[in-house]
Design a protein around this motif. Sequence first.
Motif, mmCIF file in Angstrom:
data_model
loop_
_atom_site.group_PDB
_atom_site.id
_atom_site.type_symbol
_atom_site.label_atom_id
_atom_site.label_comp_id
_atom_site.label_asym_id
_atom_site.label_seq_id
_atom_site.Cartn_x
_atom_site.Cartn_y
_atom_site.Cartn_z
ATOM 1 N N PHE A 1 1.002 -1.167 -0.045
ATOM 2 C CA PHE A 1 -0.081 0.001 -0.360
ATOM 3 C C PHE A 1 0.774 0.705 -0.017
ATOM 4 N N ASP A 2 0.227 2.242 -1.033
ATOM 5 C CA ASP A 2 1.588 3.824 -1.127
ATOM 6 C C ASP A 2 0.680 4.919 -0.375
ATOM 7 N N THR A 3 1.653 4.665 0.940
ATOM 8 C CA THR A 3 0.781 5.131 2.422
ATOM 9 C C THR A 3 0.665 7.385 1.393
ATOM 10 N N SER A 4 1.479 7.548 0.337
ATOM 11 C CA SER A 4 1.847 9.061 0.448
ATOM 12 C C SER A 4 0.393 8.881 -0.236
ATOM 13 N N VAL B 1 6.808 3.545 6.002
ATOM 14 C CA VAL B 1 5.266 3.324 6.530
ATOM 15 C C VAL B 1 4.549 2.435 5.795
ATOM 16 N N ASP B 2 5.404 2.362 4.397
ATOM 17 C CA ASP B 2 4.357 1.530 3.568
ATOM 18 C C ASP B 2 3.457 -0.339 4.078
ATOM 19 N N PHE B 3 3.118 -0.990 3.927
ATOM 20 C CA PHE B 3 2.776 -1.659 4.062
ATOM 21 C C PHE B 3 2.533 -2.494 3.349
ATOM 22 N N GLU C 1 15.961 -1.928 9.130
ATOM 23 C CA GLU C 1 16.135 -1.286 8.168
ATOM 24 C C GLU C 1 14.376 -0.945 6.963
ATOM 25 N N PRO C 2 14.029 -0.388 6.656
ATOM 26 C CA PRO C 2 12.963 -0.736 5.850
ATOM 27 C C PRO C 2 13.751 -1.447 5.126
#
Length: 465
Positions: A158-161, A193-195, A184-185
């Motif tokens: 999911f693109d949180t932006s 924060v994308d999940f 590190e993500p």
Amino acid sequence: MALSLYNSLTKQVQEVQPLDLGVVRMYACGPTVYSYAHIGNFRTFALSDFIVRTLKFNGYQVKFIMNITDVGHLTGDNQGDADTGEDRLELSASREGKSVKDIVSFYTKQFMTDYEKLNLIKPEKFTQATQYIKEQIDLIRRLKEKGYTYQIEDGVYFDTSKFKDYGHLSGFTEETIKEGARVEPNPQKKHPVDFALWKFSPPYSTRWQEWESPWGIGYPGWHVECSAMIFKELGEQIDIHVGGEDHKTIHHQNEIAQSESASGKKFSQFWAHCTFLQVDGGKMGKSEGNAYTLLDLESKRYLPAALRYFYMTGHYRKPLNFTWEALGNAQNSLKRLFEAVSAYNVSKDSTGRVSDDYVQKFERSINDDINMPKALSVTWDLVKSDLQEDVKVATLLKLDEVLGFGFDSLIGFEIPKEVGDLARTRWEYKKVGIWDKADFIRREVDKMGFSIEDSDGGYKVKKRF
Ligand code: AMP
Ligand code: ZN
């Protein structure tokens, strides 16, 4: 009257006004069944119980759903390094040398047993994540069509932006996430924060649980299950969503992002979060060796209802500290309450009218952001009041709709004849001053689980709990 509840979304106590007149739609995140649910988890489940019971006390119909997470909850998901680590269910299966199916069925059964022992209100359904794979895929497809997703090596994200409100509930910004992350993500993610909505099975290996999807074989990310099950069972908009405080920052924020992006509507009016139960002033955790279960408590002869009472001694928005001493105190108070209720000389069909005064005081307490400590003290005031016993009994039965202690089974309790006879004989001895015989009988009666209390000119026999 109406329930005023603290809403984590607005950071205010607000009156619950359901979207549908008279019907509240509520969802609570349930357990991940990879292990025993501990008494910390049950503090949160007790909160949803108190909310449902309070709403019903106010006359609402409550459509309540709780899920069972049996896939996709990763070891890193609760710690700010979401989408990393291993699936808790798969890990538990390999650790215990069982299939995931066996793990799920064993711990689900145990959870249900504890849930019932604590007399928690059953939801209309316990929805199991793996029974909603199609709904989860459909939701991801909707999000993809609207341009909210992107695909990288290990899954669909999911693109949180793209969701302008991201961080509203959690208070997270990209900066705080970067600072807070313990690992590190994934560098392929566009934003930390994308999940993951869908994760691919690792190459050249098979998981216990994996499914076909338009994007490849894999399994749903943890967050998507709740939104998909809510959409299916309660609709795209609900009134109250409940969970533990740890879920606010990631899990619930993500539920909001994906649900509102898909539907274009506000997802949940209220978010209620239960503050953690602590142990000896610190974190409760499996690795700390202090994650007690209800079974642990029962093996030390504590009643499940004593834990229920203990939960009520603290307000859900304040940390509650578990100690054996505090649990012991709760159990003693509960037993005194049981003794009082069972000693009333009232049968089930001869209860009086309820005391409106006490019912209202009680109702004001529970409606004041689920103030259970206050509700307990109103209950004690009632027991200690000089109202007639039949009125007390009727009122206690009414309050028990929320307290859930099971007073019903204590009303009209008959002292066994044998015990009554002994008590009478003791009284005769006492009257003529034969103290040693009187004391001997008192001890015998005590051994039989009853106590004799003398009071001005008479005596009363009570069952001990
Ligand atoms: P889990 O089984 O990890 O999915 O957690 C089930 C529920 O218990 C979630 O709502 C958690 O937020 C909650 N929870 C976990 N630990 C605690 C705790 N110590 N006190 C209260 N709630 C907790
Ligand atoms: Zn959830």
